[in-house]
Design a protein around this motif. Sequence first.
Motif, short mmCIF file in Angstrom:
data_model
loop_
_atom_site.label_atom_id
_atom_site.label_comp_id
_atom_site.label_asym_id
_atom_site.label_seq_id
_atom_site.Cartn_x
_atom_site.Cartn_y
_atom_site.Cartn_z
N GLU A 95 0.83 -1.20 0.00
CA GLU A 95 0.00 0.00 0.00
C GLU A 95 0.87 1.26 0.00
N HIS A 96 0.49 2.22 -0.84
CA HIS A 96 1.18 3.50 -1.00
C HIS A 96 2.52 3.37 -1.73
N PHE A 97 2.76 2.23 -2.35
CA PHE A 97 3.97 2.11 -3.18
C PHE A 97 3.95 3.20 -4.24
N SER A 98 5.02 3.97 -4.36
CA SER A 98 4.99 5.13 -5.26
C SER A 98 6.32 5.40 -5.96
N THR A 99 7.19 4.41 -6.01
CA THR A 99 8.50 4.58 -6.63
C THR A 99 8.60 3.75 -7.89
N GLY A 100 9.14 4.34 -8.94
CA GLY A 100 9.33 3.61 -10.19
C GLY A 100 10.70 3.90 -10.77
N VAL A 101 11.14 3.00 -11.64
CA VAL A 101 12.43 3.15 -12.34
C VAL A 101 12.15 3.34 -13.82
N MET A 102 12.66 4.41 -14.39
CA MET A 102 12.45 4.70 -15.81
C MET A 102 13.80 4.79 -16.52
N VAL A 103 13.86 4.24 -17.72
CA VAL A 103 15.07 4.29 -18.53
C VAL A 103 14.76 5.03 -19.82
N ALA A 104 15.40 6.19 -20.00
CA ALA A 104 15.16 6.99 -21.20
C ALA A 104 15.85 6.35 -22.41
N ALA A 105 15.46 6.78 -23.58
CA ALA A 105 16.07 6.41 -24.86
C ALA A 105 15.88 4.93 -25.18
N LEU A 106 16.50 4.03 -24.44
CA LEU A 106 16.39 2.61 -24.75
C LEU A 106 14.95 2.11 -24.64
N GLU A 108 12.35 3.79 -25.52
CA GLU A 108 11.52 4.44 -26.53
C GLU A 108 11.58 3.66 -27.84
N GLY A 109 10.53 3.73 -28.62
CA GLY A 109 10.47 3.01 -29.87
C GLY A 109 10.22 1.53 -29.65
N LEU A 110 10.08 0.78 -30.77
CA LEU A 110 9.83 -0.65 -30.72
C LEU A 110 8.67 -0.94 -29.76
N CYS A 111 8.85 -1.85 -28.82
CA CYS A 111 7.75 -2.18 -27.89
C CYS A 111 7.38 -0.98 -27.02
N GLY A 112 8.35 -0.14 -26.71
CA GLY A 112 8.07 1.02 -25.87
C GLY A 112 7.08 1.98 -26.49
N ALA A 113 7.06 2.06 -27.81
CA ALA A 113 6.14 2.97 -28.48
C ALA A 113 4.71 2.45 -28.49
N HIS A 114 4.55 1.14 -28.34
CA HIS A 114 3.23 0.52 -28.45
C HIS A 114 2.69 0.02 -27.11
N ARG A 115 3.53 0.01 -26.09
CA ARG A 115 3.09 -0.48 -24.78
C ARG A 115 3.48 0.56 -23.72
N PRO A 116 2.69 1.62 -23.57
CA PRO A 116 3.03 2.70 -22.64
C PRO A 116 3.24 2.18 -21.22
N HIS A 118 5.33 0.04 -20.18
CA HIS A 118 5.79 -1.34 -20.07
C HIS A 118 7.21 -1.42 -19.50
N PHE A 119 8.13 -0.68 -20.08
CA PHE A 119 9.52 -0.82 -19.63
C PHE A 119 9.77 -0.15 -18.29
N GLY A 120 8.95 0.81 -17.92
CA GLY A 120 9.02 1.31 -16.55
C GLY A 120 8.66 0.22 -15.56
N GLY A 121 7.63 -0.57 -15.90
CA GLY A 121 7.26 -1.70 -15.05
C GLY A 121 8.33 -2.76 -15.00
N VAL A 122 8.95 -3.05 -16.16
CA VAL A 122 10.04 -4.03 -16.20
C VAL A 122 11.22 -3.55 -15.36
N ALA A 123 11.64 -2.31 -15.59
CA ALA A 123 12.80 -1.78 -14.87
C ALA A 123 12.56 -1.76 -13.36
N THR A 124 11.34 -1.44 -12.95
CA THR A 124 11.03 -1.37 -11.52
C THR A 124 11.06 -2.76 -10.89
#
Length: 283
Positions: A95-106, A108-116, A118-124
């Motif tokens: 409960e109240h989990f509010s931290t995420g990990v985001m990776v720029a550039a890598l 973006e595009g490919l799956c990142g462009a079609h699955r908003p 997604h990679f933030g969830g993977v990285a986290t």
Amino acid sequence: MAELRARVSDWRAAGLTVGLVPTMGALHAGHLQLVRRAFEDCDRVVVSIFVNPLQFDRPGDLASYPRDEAADREKLVTAGVQVLYGPLVEEMYPEHFSTGVMVAALSEGLCGAHRPGHFGGVATVVSKLLLQCLPDRAYFGEKDFQQLRVIERVTRDLDIPATIVPVETVREPDGLAMSSRNRLLTDQQRRAAPKLFAVLTEMAVQLADGTTAAEPVLEAGRKSLSAAGFERVEYLELRDSNLLRPLERADRPSRLFAAAWLGAVRLIDNLPVIDRQPEGRGD
């Protein structure tokens, strides 16, 4: 998590090395190849099974993701895995989990462009799993090549003390990349699915000289996939192998990337074009 950390701590105190294989379950031969590779390198192996809700942009996709916990456990026991780590969603994201990990550039595009998101969830989730287990090495398949590059960048940028080990894509005899989603294909779709690998293979041969313009080859590939029964080609691109930047020709280490739909099933694959120098990490 406390039990996992205690077990790993005991192993380390005994001078043993630890490998981690993160999965979302519905295990197949591709996952087991990751396990075998981990045993080649490490004294002890941990496999995690966690269907991560943060990396699904469509609730229906999360709900339909295949699960078979009993069969997964049997396969891992047979493989000799010492620890199966299966945290609950509320343990990973209290409960109240509010931290995420985001990776720029890598991301973006490919799956990142079609699955908003997604990679933030993977990285986290991968960051959490690496910090929970603190393995010497963690193993990821090259079928999800963009994911692999994202995870390499996360561990490098956040100084997570684990080596990320890529493992070559495991394929069915007809070339289809093994995936938990393959079991959702109808018989007709399964017969069409290997065309994705076949088209990538043909294109890689055509682009291997490093001078051939990519776009006409890519356009022909899109038409071939449509003719084979793929309802939608989400992307079919040539990209730099390290930073995943789009390329006009394969004049450096490069890969072909594809995502296409058969009915409600989204298939992805990638293939290296013959490289004139080794692939590195996504630096």
